[in-house]
Each structure stands twice: as structure tokens, then as C-alpha cells.
Design a protein around this motif. Structure first.
Motif, PDB file in Angstrom:
ATOM      1  N   VAL A  71      37.830  53.550  59.259  1.00  0.00           N
ATOM      2  CA  VAL A  71      37.114  52.675  60.185  1.00  0.00           C
ATOM      3  C   VAL A  71      36.102  51.864  59.391  1.00  0.00           C
ATOM      4  CG1 VAL A  71      35.546  52.609  62.158  1.00  0.00           C
ATOM      5  CG2 VAL A  71      37.403  54.295  62.097  1.00  0.00           C
ATOM      6  N   TRP A  72      36.196  50.542  59.578  1.00  0.00           N
ATOM      7  CA  TRP A  72      35.187  49.668  58.984  1.00  0.00           C
ATOM      8  C   TRP A  72      34.084  49.551  60.007  1.00  0.00           C
ATOM      9  CZ3 TRP A  72      35.265  43.695  58.450  1.00  0.00           C
ATOM     10  CH2 TRP A  72      34.241  43.286  57.606  1.00  0.00           C
ATOM     11  N   TYR A  73      32.887  49.991  59.643  1.00  0.00           N
ATOM     12  CA  TYR A  73      31.802  50.097  60.600  1.00  0.00           C
ATOM     13  C   TYR A  73      31.334  48.750  61.148  1.00  0.00           C
ATOM     14  CZ  TYR A  73      31.571  54.996  59.207  1.00  0.00           C
ATOM     15  OH  TYR A  73      31.871  56.305  58.959  1.00  0.00           O
ATOM     16  N   GLY A  76      34.503  48.371  63.795  1.00  0.00           N
ATOM     17  CA  GLY A  76      35.039  49.549  64.470  1.00  0.00           C
ATOM     18  C   GLY A  76      36.549  49.697  64.417  1.00  0.00           C
ATOM     19  N   TYR A  77      37.240  48.784  63.714  1.00  0.00           N
ATOM     20  CA  TYR A  77      38.693  48.871  63.589  1.00  0.00           C
ATOM     21  C   TYR A  77      39.072  49.584  62.304  1.00  0.00           C
ATOM     22  CZ  TYR A  77      39.025  45.504  67.396  1.00  0.00           C
ATOM     23  OH  TYR A  77      38.920  44.870  68.602  1.00  0.00           O
ATOM     24  N   GLU A  78      40.305  50.134  62.290  1.00  0.00           N
ATOM     25  CA  GLU A  78      40.815  50.802  61.091  1.00  0.00           C
ATOM     26  C   GLU A  78      41.499  49.796  60.175  1.00  0.00           C
ATOM     27  OE1 GLU A  78      43.489  53.928  62.349  1.00  0.00           O
ATOM     28  OE2 GLU A  78      41.926  55.402  62.005  1.00  0.00           O
ATOM     29  N   TYR A  79      41.281  49.998  58.875  1.00  0.00           N
ATOM     30  CA  TYR A  79      41.907  49.160  57.867  1.00  0.00           C
ATOM     31  C   TYR A  79      42.343  50.046  56.707  1.00  0.00           C
ATOM     32  CZ  TYR A  79      39.689  45.280  60.335  1.00  0.00           C
ATOM     33  OH  TYR A  79      39.287  44.396  61.294  1.00  0.00           O
ATOM     34  N   GLU A  80      43.281  49.535  55.934  1.00  0.00           N
ATOM     35  CA  GLU A  80      43.717  50.244  54.740  1.00  0.00           C
ATOM     36  C   GLU A  80      42.591  50.201  53.707  1.00  0.00           C
ATOM     37  OE1 GLU A  80      47.228  50.001  51.350  1.00  0.00           O
ATOM     38  OE2 GLU A  80      47.461  48.860  53.195  1.00  0.00           O
ATOM     39  N   ALA A  81      42.370  51.327  53.079  1.00  0.00           N
ATOM     40  CA  ALA A  81      41.301  51.419  52.085  1.00  0.00           C
ATOM     41  C   ALA A  81      41.742  52.340  50.957  1.00  0.00           C
ATOM     42  CB  ALA A  81      40.028  51.955  52.729  1.00  0.00           C
ATOM     43  N   LEU A  82      41.045  52.259  49.847  1.00  0.00           N
ATOM     44  CA  LEU A  82      41.253  53.151  48.705  1.00  0.00           C
ATOM     45  C   LEU A  82      40.011  54.007  48.526  1.00  0.00           C
ATOM     46  CD1 LEU A  82      42.799  50.842  45.956  1.00  0.00           C
ATOM     47  CD2 LEU A  82      43.954  52.655  47.211  1.00  0.00           C
ATOM     48  N   VAL A  83      40.227  55.279  48.317  1.00  0.00           N
ATOM     49  CA  VAL A  83      39.114  56.184  48.025  1.00  0.00           C
ATOM     50  C   VAL A  83      38.620  55.875  46.623  1.00  0.00           C
ATOM     51  CG1 VAL A  83      38.451  58.592  47.682  1.00  0.00           C
ATOM     52  CG2 VAL A  83      40.014  57.977  49.550  1.00  0.00           C
ATOM     53  N   SER A  85      35.383  57.402  45.335  1.00  0.00           N
ATOM     54  CA  SER A  85      34.825  58.651  44.827  1.00  0.00           C
ATOM     55  C   SER A  85      34.036  59.334  45.929  1.00  0.00           C
ATOM     56  CB  SER A  85      33.902  58.379  43.642  1.00  0.00           C
ATOM     57  OG  SER A  85      32.789  57.631  44.064  1.00  0.00           O
ATOM     58  N   PRO A  86      33.760  60.609  45.722  1.00  0.00           N
ATOM     59  CA  PRO A  86      32.872  61.275  46.672  1.00  0.00           C
ATOM     60  C   PRO A  86      31.433  60.871  46.397  1.00  0.00           C
ATOM     61  CG  PRO A  86      33.509  62.782  44.944  1.00  0.00           C
ATOM     62  CD  PRO A  86      34.268  61.507  44.710  1.00  0.00           C
ATOM     63  N   ASN A  87      30.658  60.650  47.433  1.00  0.00           N
ATOM     64  CA  ASN A  87      29.221  60.425  47.275  1.00  0.00           C
ATOM     65  C   ASN A  87      28.502  61.752  47.425  1.00  0.00           C
ATOM     66  OD1 ASN A  87      29.331  57.760  46.740  1.00  0.00           O
ATOM     67  ND2 ASN A  87      28.673  57.082  48.746  1.00  0.00           N
ATOM     68  N   THR A  88      28.859  62.464  48.469  1.00  0.00           N
ATOM     69  CA  THR A  88      28.353  63.802  48.716  1.00  0.00           C
ATOM     70  C   THR A  88      29.531  64.562  49.303  1.00  0.00           C
ATOM     71  OG1 THR A  88      27.706  63.404  51.002  1.00  0.00           O
ATOM     72  CG2 THR A  88      26.076  62.850  49.312  1.00  0.00           C
ATOM     73  N   PRO A  89      29.421  65.859  49.475  1.00  0.00           N
ATOM     74  CA  PRO A  89      30.537  66.580  50.081  1.00  0.00           C
ATOM     75  C   PRO A  89      30.855  66.101  51.500  1.00  0.00           C
ATOM     76  CG  PRO A  89      29.103  68.112  48.949  1.00  0.00           C
ATOM     77  CD  PRO A  89      28.416  66.770  48.944  1.00  0.00           C
ATOM     78  N   ASP A  90      29.942  65.358  52.128  1.00  0.00           N
ATOM     79  CA  ASP A  90      30.164  64.917  53.505  1.00  0.00           C
ATOM     80  C   ASP A  90      30.353  63.412  53.649  1.00  0.00           C
ATOM     81  OD1 ASP A  90      29.951  67.535  54.515  1.00  0.00           O
ATOM     82  OD2 ASP A  90      27.779  67.410  54.378  1.00  0.00           O
ATOM     83  N   LYS A  91      30.523  62.691  52.558  1.00  0.00           N
ATOM     84  CA  LYS A  91      30.734  61.240  52.616  1.00  0.00           C
ATOM     85  C   LYS A  91      31.834  60.849  51.637  1.00  0.00           C
ATOM     86  CE  LYS A  91      27.498  60.201  55.529  1.00  0.00           C
ATOM     87  NZ  LYS A  91      27.777  59.644  56.837  1.00  0.00           N
ATOM     88  N   ILE A  92      32.548  59.778  51.981  1.00  0.00           N
ATOM     89  CA  ILE A  92      33.600  59.248  51.117  1.00  0.00           C
ATOM     90  C   ILE A  92      33.242  57.801  50.805  1.00  0.00           C
ATOM     91  CG2 ILE A  92      36.041  58.655  50.954  1.00  0.00           C
ATOM     92  CD1 ILE A  92      36.559  60.904  53.004  1.00  0.00           C
ATOM     93  N   ASN A  93      33.239  57.463  49.531  1.00  0.00           N
ATOM     94  CA  ASN A  93      32.998  56.088  49.120  1.00  0.00           C
ATOM     95  C   ASN A  93      34.355  55.429  48.949  1.00  0.00           C
ATOM     96  OD1 ASN A  93      31.508  53.852  48.396  1.00  0.00           O
ATOM     97  ND2 ASN A  93      31.382  54.446  46.248  1.00  0.00           N
ATOM     98  N   GLY A 100      37.782  43.869  49.733  1.00  0.00           N
ATOM     99  CA  GLY A 100      36.837  44.159  48.667  1.00  0.00           C
ATOM    100  C   GLY A 100      35.523  44.739  49.147  1.00  0.00           C
ATOM    101  N   GLU A 101      35.421  45.011  50.429  1.00  0.00           N
ATOM    102  CA  GLU A 101      34.188  45.582  50.982  1.00  0.00           C
ATOM    103  C   GLU A 101      34.135  47.074  50.704  1.00  0.00           C
ATOM    104  OE1 GLU A 101      31.698  44.006  52.552  1.00  0.00           O
ATOM    105  OE2 GLU A 101      32.665  42.051  52.463  1.00  0.00           O
ATOM    106  N   GLU A 102      33.024  47.541  50.158  1.00  0.00           N
ATOM    107  CA  GLU A 102      32.838  48.969  49.922  1.00  0.00           C
ATOM    108  C   GLU A 102      32.013  49.557  51.061  1.00  0.00           C
ATOM    109  OE1 GLU A 102      31.530  50.203  46.059  1.00  0.00           O
ATOM    110  OE2 GLU A 102      32.719  48.647  45.069  1.00  0.00           O
ATOM    111  N   GLN A 103      32.271  50.847  51.324  1.00  0.00           N
ATOM    112  CA  GLN A 103      31.545  51.503  52.406  1.00  0.00           C
ATOM    113  C   GLN A 103      31.484  53.003  52.156  1.00  0.00           C
ATOM    114  OE1 GLN A 103      32.235  50.440  56.719  1.00  0.00           O
ATOM    115  NE2 GLN A 103      33.360  52.378  56.643  1.00  0.00           N
ATOM    116  N   GLU A 104      30.356  53.586  52.446  1.00  0.00           N
ATOM    117  CA  GLU A 104      30.210  55.036  52.443  1.00  0.00           C
ATOM    118  C   GLU A 104      30.593  55.490  53.851  1.00  0.00           C
ATOM    119  OE1 GLU A 104      26.876  57.478  50.462  1.00  0.00           O
ATOM    120  OE2 GLU A 104      26.310  57.275  52.564  1.00  0.00           O
TER     121      GLU A 104
END
Length: 122
Positions: A71-73, A76-83, A85-93, A100-104
Motif C-alpha cells: 500500500v502506497w500511503y 491507499g492503493y496497492e502497487y508493485e514494490a521491491l523490498v 531492507s528492514p528498518n526495524t523488525p516491525d517496518k519494511i523499507n 521510484g518512491e521509497e516508503q517505510e
């Protein structure tokens, strides 16, 4: 020094230089200890990041480079993304493919892309 031979003067100069050397040697030792301390801190930080990454991978099963739907905040819609790295055990960067938009992102807003094999014609 008047009244001393050249050899005695040379010996006194060497003794004075030797007496001054421990102060410089102590400074070098302090610098070496500080450098070792910095190395230990870097090593501990690296080990901490590796441990956190391992925990994250075990928890979510997503490695860097994995394609997901997220979900791109902004809308609110879903888009294809690439993981990324982990930021914390509870967040995905991650980075959204094509934008090209990055999001935690919260892991509950991410799901793996599953490929369903097509049936081959008879």
C-alpha cells in the motif's frame, strides 16, 4: 654543557630523549586504545544490524530485492514494490517499481506476489 665531554653530552641527550619518549608512547597507546574502542563499537553495531536483519527475515520471510504488493500511503492503493531492507523488525523499507518512491511500510500493508502457473493446453 660546559665541562662535559662530547660523549657525556651525547649520553645526557639520549637519556633526556628517552625520558620524554614515554609521554609520547603513552599518547600513542591512548590513540591505539581509542582506535580499538572505535573498532569494537563498529563491530558491535554491525553485529546488531545483522542480528536485526536475521530476525526480520525470520519474522517476515522477505529478503531485499523481493517483489511485493504494498500500500502506497499517499493514495491507499496497492502497487508493485521491491523490498530494500528492514528498518526495524516491525517496518519494511521498500521502493515502488516504476515510480521510484521509497516508503517505510508496516508489514501488514505488504504481501508477496504469488505467481500462479497457467495450465498448459491439452
Amino acid at each position: 654543557v660546559p665541562g662535559l665531554g662530547e660523549q657525556e653530552q651525547a649520553e645526557r641527550a639520549e637519556a633526556a630523549a628517552a625520558a620524554a619518549a614515554p609521554a609520547g608512547g603513552a599518547q600513542e597507546e591512548e590513540e591505539e586504545e581509542a582506535s580499538a574502542s572505535d573498532d569494537d563499537a563498529r563491530k558491535a553495531a554491525r553485529e546488531s544490524r545483522e542480528k536485526e536483519k536475521k530476525e526480520w527475515l525470520e519474522k517476515w520471510g522477505l529478503e531485499a530485492g523481493t517483489k511485493v504488493l504494498a500500500v502506497w500511503y499517499a493514495d491507499g492503493y496497492e502497487y508493485e514494490a521491491l523490498v530494500l531492507s528492514p528498518n526495524t523488525p516491525d517496518k519494511i523499507n521498500l521502493v515502488f517499481v516504476g515510480y521510484g518512491e521509497e516508503q517505510e511500510t508496516d508489514p501488514s500493508d505488504v504481501r508477496p506476489i504469488t505467481i500462479i502457473p497457467s495450465a498448459s493446453p491439452p
